[in-house]
Design a protein around this motif. Sequence first.
Motif, short mmCIF file in Angstrom:
data_model
loop_
_atom_site.label_atom_id
_atom_site.label_comp_id
_atom_site.label_asym_id
_atom_site.label_seq_id
_atom_site.Cartn_x
_atom_site.Cartn_y
_atom_site.Cartn_z
N VAL B 94 0.83 -1.21 0.00
CA VAL B 94 0.00 0.00 0.00
C VAL B 94 0.87 1.27 0.00
N GLY B 95 2.10 1.17 0.50
CA GLY B 95 3.00 2.33 0.50
C GLY B 95 3.00 3.04 1.84
N ILE B 227 -4.97 -0.45 -3.79
CA ILE B 227 -4.09 0.47 -3.05
C ILE B 227 -4.87 1.70 -2.61
N HIS B 228 -5.64 2.27 -3.54
CA HIS B 228 -6.35 3.52 -3.23
C HIS B 228 -7.45 3.31 -2.19
N GLN B 231 -5.54 3.18 1.09
CA GLN B 231 -4.99 4.51 1.42
C GLN B 231 -6.08 5.45 1.89
N THR B 232 -7.25 5.37 1.25
CA THR B 232 -8.38 6.21 1.67
C THR B 232 -8.73 5.93 3.12
N LEU B 235 -5.89 7.17 5.46
CA LEU B 235 -5.81 8.63 5.57
C LEU B 235 -6.92 9.19 6.45
#
Lengths: 219, 286
Positions: B94-95, B227-228, B231-232, B235
């Motif tokens: 995911v980073g 991933i997004h 990340q959502t 965050l």
Amino acid sequence: MKLYDYILSPSCYKVRLMASLTGVTLDLRPVDFHPGAEHRSAAMLALNPAGCIPILEDGDLLLTESAAMLAYLAAKAAPAWLAGEKPEEAARVQQWLAFSSRLTASLGGARLHEMLLRPGDIAVLQRQGIAALRELEAGLVEQGVRGMRFLASERPTIADIACFPYVALAPDGGVALDPYPAIRLWSRALRSLDGFIEMPGIHRLHELKPEPPIPTVEV
Amino acid sequence: MTDQAMTMQAMIDEWYPVGLLSQLQPGGRKTALMGAPIEVACDAEGHARVTAADGRVLPVRARYGHVWSSLGAPQKELFPIPEADQPGRRFVDVGVVRVRCSPLRTVENFLDIAHFPFVHTDILGAEPHTEVQNYKVEIREDVDEVWATQVKFYQPQASKSASGGITTEYMYRVPAPTCSVLYKTCPPRPDEWDVITLFVQPLSEDLCDVWPWMALFDDETSMTDLIHFQQTIFLQDRSILENQIPRRLPLDPGMEIPTRADLTSIAYRRWLKRHDYTYGAQLVAQ
Ligand SMILES: [Fe+2]
């Protein structure tokens, strides 16, 4: 209309927000900006040599500047979001559209540094971000004196949408919004618009709770 | 011994994530572990190499998409995730996301299901479905891990592959002081669990780099969408985590107010205290 999009990018969010506010449906093409750095891939560089997103495609129109995308969406679907006929209003829209790139460089740079470990001099970015916020706060106070709630007019324009995301996400880069009452009011006004959408870090207006009762002091 | 050295003692021999295997570079990347600058690079054969500022070569493991290292001498092998070797799963890096709070607070928030409807509104939870049903929490002595099982929760969109609301079942596991593994109902494969992890790199006691990683059964969704989605979610947590006061995790027995929702958090804190895992903790009553 196809938007090369990253869910965490405030510049991409500007375009998604404008589309939602004007009732335009976008075909979203997610770009693996982090951790994949897809925006720097050969295919993406062929679309935008600057190596950044958003990119908006519509027929043979290819836009790589978010301010141009806002103008295009408004002109196409909701011209009331553009400047009216008054020269001052037209000038203010252009003024704040250009100013928004300073927010991107300063507050956006601080956010990328603090959140996704991008290089940069954080103290300088935050200082420049604060200077830009003070300028925006002063601009909104002056508009208030003129009886206007938004940056260029009594109604919201593309200039407001260009400035709003990086301002609202300033805390992500370690810059507090507490010292700016006019900015906070303006942010509430924008977030209460019909068609407003969220992104991570920008919430809808659900903190509208009744005032807590003032405790009675026993003497 | 300084206060800092004392709070580091018990956690110094643990493994921590320090970078993505897929982004190793010969030139190296400078980062930090528990206040000490370190460099993560790859050697001539492409193997991960982690060095301290004084040139000392630190222990290394390459697992679960990440490079793992330790400032001390780990007594235990890096915790197992058997699903990482299961064929058919997709592994998602995911980073990194940096968060200005204690590494322990990040894990504690990950364990808290009660925040779903309020923080991840319309994705992992929604009002009025805020009720957390009864579930089981234990410290499994044989493996020395915190486990919460039979956690059931109504979710409007539990994962990228879920369409519409479903009641999702979860299991939470804490195998190391700054790592948690979440097992979650897998819509396309009802007999398997999706694995979602939170690997936290403690940079200092109130600053951490978070490396979420996933091992999923999902052949439909694009890697970027996976991933997004994650990340959502993360965050949304980050903006809550950065506003928590104090930044470190309070480990004071007097401050525990057990409700059903935070049983896992209480077990986690108890387990931390038992092992003196206090790097990133605020010890109020000593
Ligand atoms: Fe969360």
